[in-house]
Scaffold this motif. Sequence first.
Motif, PDB file in Angstrom:
ATOM      1  N   CYS A   1       0.543  -1.184  -0.395  1.00 55.53           N
ATOM      2  CA  CYS A   1       0.106  -0.164   0.082  1.00 55.53           C
ATOM      3  C   CYS A   1       0.906   0.887  -0.050  1.00 55.53           C
ATOM      4  O   CYS A   1       0.420   2.201  -0.990  1.00 55.53           O
ATOM      5  N   LEU A   2       1.630   0.957   0.926  1.00 55.31           N
ATOM      6  CA  LEU A   2       2.998   2.267   0.736  1.00 55.31           C
ATOM      7  C   LEU A   2       3.526   2.265  -0.932  1.00 55.31           C
ATOM      8  O   LEU A   2       3.507   4.202  -1.029  1.00 55.31           O
ATOM      9  N   THR A   3       4.197   1.778  -1.118  1.00 57.95           N
ATOM     10  CA  THR A   3       4.727   1.559  -2.599  1.00 57.95           C
ATOM     11  C   THR A   3       4.266   2.243  -3.716  1.00 57.95           C
ATOM     12  O   THR A   3       4.390   3.556  -4.141  1.00 57.95           O
ATOM     13  N   TRP A   4       1.698   1.321  -3.428  1.00 58.08           N
ATOM     14  CA  TRP A   4       1.872   2.120  -4.554  1.00 58.08           C
ATOM     15  C   TRP A   4       1.073   3.524  -4.157  1.00 58.08           C
ATOM     16  O   TRP A   4       1.112   4.305  -5.442  1.00 58.08           O
ATOM     17  N   THR A   5       1.130   4.134  -2.533  1.00 64.91           N
ATOM     18  CA  THR A   5       0.622   5.339  -3.108  1.00 64.91           C
ATOM     19  C   THR A   5       1.573   6.464  -3.133  1.00 64.91           C
ATOM     20  O   THR A   5       1.075   7.268  -3.986  1.00 64.91           O
ATOM     21  N   LEU A   6       2.796   5.948  -2.832  1.00 67.58           N
ATOM     22  CA  LEU A   6       3.858   6.541  -3.025  1.00 67.58           C
ATOM     23  C   LEU A   6       4.200   6.762  -4.458  1.00 67.58           C
ATOM     24  O   LEU A   6       4.368   8.078  -5.799  1.00 67.58           O
ATOM     25  N   LEU A   7       4.751   5.908  -4.624  1.00 60.89           N
ATOM     26  CA  LEU A   7       3.532   5.700  -7.019  1.00 60.89           C
ATOM     27  C   LEU A   7       3.254   6.013  -7.350  1.00 60.89           C
ATOM     28  O   LEU A   7       3.166   6.992  -8.514  1.00 60.89           O
ATOM     29  N   SER A   8       2.311   6.051  -7.115  1.00 52.91           N
ATOM     30  CA  SER A   8       0.823   6.782  -7.901  1.00 52.91           C
ATOM     31  C   SER A   8       0.374   8.228  -7.345  1.00 52.91           C
ATOM     32  O   SER A   8      -0.206   8.908  -7.979  1.00 52.91           O
ATOM     33  N   ALA A   9       1.134   8.746  -6.789  1.00 53.51           N
ATOM     34  CA  ALA A   9       0.975  10.005  -5.986  1.00 53.51           C
ATOM     35  C   ALA A   9       0.802  11.530  -6.849  1.00 53.51           C
ATOM     36  O   ALA A   9      -0.572  11.711  -6.517  1.00 53.51           O
ATOM     37  N   ARG A  10       1.344  10.839  -8.071  1.00 57.43           N
ATOM     38  CA  ARG A  10       0.627  12.613  -9.160  1.00 57.43           C
ATOM     39  C   ARG A  10      -0.277  11.858 -10.156  1.00 57.43           C
ATOM     40  O   ARG A  10      -0.801  12.486 -10.426  1.00 57.43           O
ATOM     41  N   SER A  11      -0.899  10.588 -10.243  1.00 60.31           N
ATOM     42  CA  SER A  11      -1.179  10.296 -11.117  1.00 60.31           C
ATOM     43  C   SER A  11      -3.321  10.265 -10.524  1.00 60.31           C
ATOM     44  O   SER A  11      -3.638   9.679 -11.522  1.00 60.31           O
ATOM     45  N   ILE A  12      -2.947  10.066  -9.621  1.00 61.43           N
ATOM     46  CA  ILE A  12      -4.416   9.943  -8.414  1.00 61.43           C
ATOM     47  C   ILE A  12      -5.082  10.650  -7.589  1.00 61.43           C
ATOM     48  O   ILE A  12      -4.201  11.813  -7.737  1.00 61.43           O
ATOM     49  N   ASP A  13      -6.029  10.836  -7.202  1.00 62.27           N
ATOM     50  CA  ASP A  13      -7.041  12.152  -7.084  1.00 62.27           C
ATOM     51  C   ASP A  13      -6.176  12.283  -5.299  1.00 62.27           C
ATOM     52  O   ASP A  13      -5.905  10.608  -5.039  1.00 62.27           O
ATOM     53  N   PRO A  14      -6.606  12.869  -4.511  1.00 62.90           N
ATOM     54  CA  PRO A  14      -6.428  13.309  -2.996  1.00 62.90           C
ATOM     55  C   PRO A  14      -7.124  11.939  -2.506  1.00 62.90           C
ATOM     56  O   PRO A  14      -6.703  11.275  -1.658  1.00 62.90           O
TER      57      PRO A  14
END
Length: 478
Positions: free
Chosen positions: A234-247
Motif C-alpha cells: 500500500c505504501l509503495t502504491w501510494t508513493l508511486l501513484s501520488a501524481r496520477s491519482i486524486d487526493p
Amino acid sequence: MCSKRHVARPALKTRSAPLPQRWIDVKPRLALFVASLATFLVAIDGTVLFAAFQRLVQSFPGEPPTLVAWVLNAYTITVASLLIVSGRLGDWIGQERVFRIGLSLFLVASYACGNSAHLSELIAARVLQGMGAAMLTPSSLALILGNHRDAQKPMAIAIWGATGGLAAALGPGLGSVVVGHLGWHWAFYLNLPLGAIAVLAASFLGGPPLTTRLRLRHGIDVLSAVLLGGALACLTWTLLSARSIDPIHLGIGMLLTIALGGWFVYRSRQVPQALVPAVLWRVPGYMAATGASICFSTGFAMLFFGFFFLVTNVWKLDLSHAGLAITPGPLTVIPVTVASGRLAMRWGHRPLIIAGAALLGLSALWLMHYPTYPQYASFLLPGLLVSGVGIGLVMSSLTAVATMKLPAHMHGIGAAVNQTVRQIGSVLGVTLTVTLMAQRATGYDPYVLLYATLTLLSLATVACVWRWRAEPAARILG
C-alpha cells in the motif's frame, strides 16, 4: 508406543554413524560453497534490474514506469514479508528441506520471469521468485551453522555475508552488460546455470539432525507476514501513484498503510510467537541500528538506481558503457568492508558508521552538481570512490551493531529482522527514485532532488547511531 520409540533410536544412530575424515573435512567447505552461491543469487537479483529498468519500460510501451517499477518492488516486498516466516518454517520442518524447496522455486520462477510476455506475468513470476529467495536466505545461513564447528563459524559467516554484499554491489554493473548485449530476459536466465550448480552441490549434503527441528507451540505467525506485506504494498502504491491519482484515493492508500502497519505492531505486542517479538526492541541499541539500517538501505538503492538514470538519460551512455562506468564504486566496497572488520575490533562500529554515512552524504552533495555532458575522471569517478568507501564502512558494521548486544537465543530473529528492514529500505529507495524521476515534467530537477534526499538519509543514519553507546568489538566479544 514405548517399543516404537525404542525401535526408532537405532535408525538415528545408524544415520549419524561416524563419517570418513576426508568427508568431515570437505563437507563444511561444500556447505559454505552452496550457501554462498545461494545468497549470491538472491542478492544479485535484488539489484541486477537497476540496469534493466529502462529497457523494461521500452519493452512494455503501453505501461507507465510507475507500474514497471513493480517488477523490482514485487520481489523485494515478498522477500521482506516472508523472510522471518521462512526462518521459522525451517526451524519447524528442517532448514535443509526449506533450502531445497526455496532453491527449486527460485529457479523455476527465474525461468518464468525470463519467459514472460506480459508485464502482469513478469510481476507474478517475480513474486514467486521472492518467495524462493525468502526461503533461501535464512536456510543458507543455517547450512553454514549446522556444518561448521564453533571456531570455524565466524570466518564462514563473514565469507557468506561478503558474498551477498559483493553480489548486491556487482548486480547493476553485471546487469548492464548482460541486458545490453542479450536483453532483459537474460537477467533471469543467468540464474539457471548457477542454480543448477547449487542444486547439484546441495545433493551431496545430508539433511539436518531431527533434533534441530522445533515443535512450534503456537504455529507460525503467517498473518503478521501478510499484514507487513500489505502495508509495504500500500505504501509503495501510494508513493508511486501520488501524481496520477486524486487526493481521495491517495488518502485511502495512506490510511490502509497506517491501518495494516498498526495491526502488525499490535500483533507483535500481543500474540505469542509473534513474527517480530516486541521484546526485541527493548534490547539496547537495536532500535537505533534498525533505524540506521532502513535509512542506509534506502540511500544505497537510490544511489545505484540514480547512477543509471544519470549516465543513460543525461549523458546518453548505452547500458554496457554505463555498467562499466559505475563498476569502480562496487569494487571499492569489498576491500573496505573487509578492512572495516579489523578497524571495528579496535575502535568499535559506531565511529565507522558515522564516518561512512558522512562520506556517503558528501558524495551525494558532490553528485548534486552534475554536468550535462560526460565528465568521468573529474566528476563521476571521485563520487563513486567516495561513496564506495562510505558504503563499505557502514555495510558490515550495521549488521554487527544490530546483533552484537542481543542474547544468544535472539541472534537468529534479530538478524532476520535486520535483513527484513534492509529489504524494506530497498523498496523505499526504488520507489522514491522512480517518483523523483517523474518530477521532470513539473520543472524540478529530479537529480538534485534525489541527491538532496540521499544527503538527508545519510544525516539520518548518523543521527540514529550518534548516541548509541558502543564499545570495540574485541571488548564485547571477550
